[in-house]
Design a protein around this motif. Structure first.
Motif, PDB file in Angstrom:
ATOM      1  N   ALA A  19       0.849  -1.194   0.000  1.00 42.27           N
ATOM      2  CA  ALA A  19       0.000   0.000   0.000  1.00 42.27           C
ATOM      3  C   ALA A  19       0.881   1.240   0.000  1.00 42.27           C
ATOM      4  O   ALA A  19       1.832   1.326   0.777  1.00 42.27           O
ATOM      5  CB  ALA A  19      -0.925   0.010   1.211  1.00 42.27           C
ATOM      6  N   GLU A  20       0.565   2.188  -0.854  1.00 36.43           N
ATOM      7  CA  GLU A  20       1.321   3.444  -0.952  1.00 36.43           C
ATOM      8  C   GLU A  20       0.338   4.607  -0.868  1.00 36.43           C
ATOM      9  O   GLU A  20      -0.606   4.697  -1.662  1.00 36.43           O
ATOM     10  CB  GLU A  20       2.091   3.488  -2.272  1.00 36.43           C
ATOM     11  CG  GLU A  20       2.919   4.741  -2.462  1.00 36.43           C
ATOM     12  CD  GLU A  20       3.640   4.756  -3.804  1.00 36.43           C
ATOM     13  OE1 GLU A  20       4.160   5.824  -4.170  1.00 36.43           O
ATOM     14  OE2 GLU A  20       3.661   3.706  -4.474  1.00 36.43           O
ATOM     15  N   LEU A  21       0.544   5.491   0.108  1.00 39.21           N
ATOM     16  CA  LEU A  21      -0.355   6.621   0.346  1.00 39.21           C
ATOM     17  C   LEU A  21       0.432   7.919   0.223  1.00 39.21           C
ATOM     18  O   LEU A  21       1.450   8.096   0.891  1.00 39.21           O
ATOM     19  CB  LEU A  21      -0.975   6.512   1.736  1.00 39.21           C
ATOM     20  CG  LEU A  21      -1.961   7.609   2.165  1.00 39.21           C
ATOM     21  CD1 LEU A  21      -3.185   7.619   1.253  1.00 39.21           C
ATOM     22  CD2 LEU A  21      -2.382   7.413   3.614  1.00 39.21           C
ATOM     23  N   ALA A  22      -0.039   8.831  -0.619  1.00 37.76           N
ATOM     24  CA  ALA A  22       0.663  10.106  -0.814  1.00 37.76           C
ATOM     25  C   ALA A  22      -0.330  11.198  -1.213  1.00 37.76           C
ATOM     26  O   ALA A  22      -1.230  10.942  -2.009  1.00 37.76           O
ATOM     27  CB  ALA A  22       1.749   9.953  -1.879  1.00 37.76           C
ATOM     28  N   PRO A  23      -0.186  12.412  -0.656  1.00 35.62           N
ATOM     29  CA  PRO A  23       0.737  12.713   0.443  1.00 35.62           C
ATOM     30  C   PRO A  23       0.203  12.151   1.762  1.00 35.62           C
ATOM     31  O   PRO A  23      -0.965  11.766   1.845  1.00 35.62           O
ATOM     32  CB  PRO A  23       0.753  14.240   0.457  1.00 35.62           C
ATOM     33  CG  PRO A  23      -0.599  14.622  -0.056  1.00 35.62           C
ATOM     34  CD  PRO A  23      -0.959  13.589  -1.088  1.00 35.62           C
ATOM     35  N   ALA A  24       1.034  12.132   2.788  1.00 31.50           N
ATOM     36  CA  ALA A  24       0.619  11.589   4.085  1.00 31.50           C
ATOM     37  C   ALA A  24      -0.146  12.624   4.902  1.00 31.50           C
ATOM     38  O   ALA A  24      -0.707  12.293   5.948  1.00 31.50           O
ATOM     39  CB  ALA A  24       1.841  11.104   4.866  1.00 31.50           C
TER      40      ALA A  24
END
Length: 246
Positions: A19-24
């Motif tokens: 899982a990749e979340l951007a921006p935080a």
């Protein structure tokens, strides 16, 4: 960028989720991009990748999916990638649950001939810090990457004649907001001009870079008396999420 994946044992797993979340960190009502990647070794049965459920804490919309091959820990995988947009509804800490995978039921499993069960996997949770709307942003709060307002006329507005209608078309476009979030565009009538607002057209496009909302408003003006007409200025106040200013 928050980038997390399920921990792999010493021997590479044949099924896991990243899982990749951007921006935080985002403003309330702004968008964050969540990318889910299912890694499946050759021979592992297909199944369903279910995105996290946010309940009333926010909205999750699909941007797109794609498939490709990739290598992890020396092993080759088939990758199913799902890109999503998250729009939080309130300020604070938003914990995004991990996505889940459930393999399809095979004929053998259904008949319990092999004693096996469908494969499952759970992805990691991610955390989104949601900032409140700044006091100077005004209402409604419109956090976006870019906003444009354009107009066009069905006839030359400098050559209007009494009793002949003219249509003014306004197009409000915002990168990072759904069309339903965009404000109404209105003109007030005057003693010399009657004004009719058509039903607005709303359209949201989901691109790789995020949402793009568009609101199109057509306004019909009917001059009813001779003389010079001064049209009021139309403007939209919005918050630039990158510059952090109006």
């Amino acid at each position: 960028i928050v980038f997390l994946c399920c921990a792999l044992p010493a021997r590479a797993s044949d099924l896991f989720i990243e899982a990749e979340l951007a921006p935080a960190k985002v403003y309330v009502g702004a968008e964050a991009r969540l990318v889910l990647r299912l890694y499946r070794a050759p021979g592992v049965a297909h199944g369903t990748l279910r995105p996290p459920a946010l309940g009333d804490a926010g909205e999750l919309s699909l941007l797109g999916v794609r498939t490709y091959s990739a290598e992890r820990s020396g092993a080759l995988y088939d990758v199913f990638e799902r890109s999503n947009i998250i729009v939080p509804h309130r300020a604070g800490r938003l914990v995004v649950p991990g996505a889940s995978f459930e393999g399809a039921l095979s004929y053998e499993v259904y008949n319990r001939a092999t004693g096996t069960v469908p494969r499952t996997a759970r992805g990691p949770a991610t955390v989104l810090e949601v900032l409140p709307a700044p006091a100077e942003a005004g209402e409604p709060f419109l956090p976006a990457r870019s906003v444009t307002l354009e107009e066009s006329w069905s006839r030359d507005p400098d050559a209007l004649s009494t009793g002949t209608p003219v249509t003014r078309t306004l197009v409000l476009r915002a990168e990072g907001l759904a069309a339903e979030r965009l404000p109404r565009l209105e003109m007030a009538a005057s003693p010399s001009v009657q004004v009719h607002h058509d039903q607005p057209e709303l359209f949201t496009e989901y691109l790789v870079t995020g949402m793009v909302g568009r609101r199109t408003q057509r306004i019909v003006l009917m001059p009813v008396a001779e003389g010079e007409v001064s049209l009021p200025e139309l403007s939209v106040r919005w918050w630039d999420v990158e510059a952090r200013s109006c």
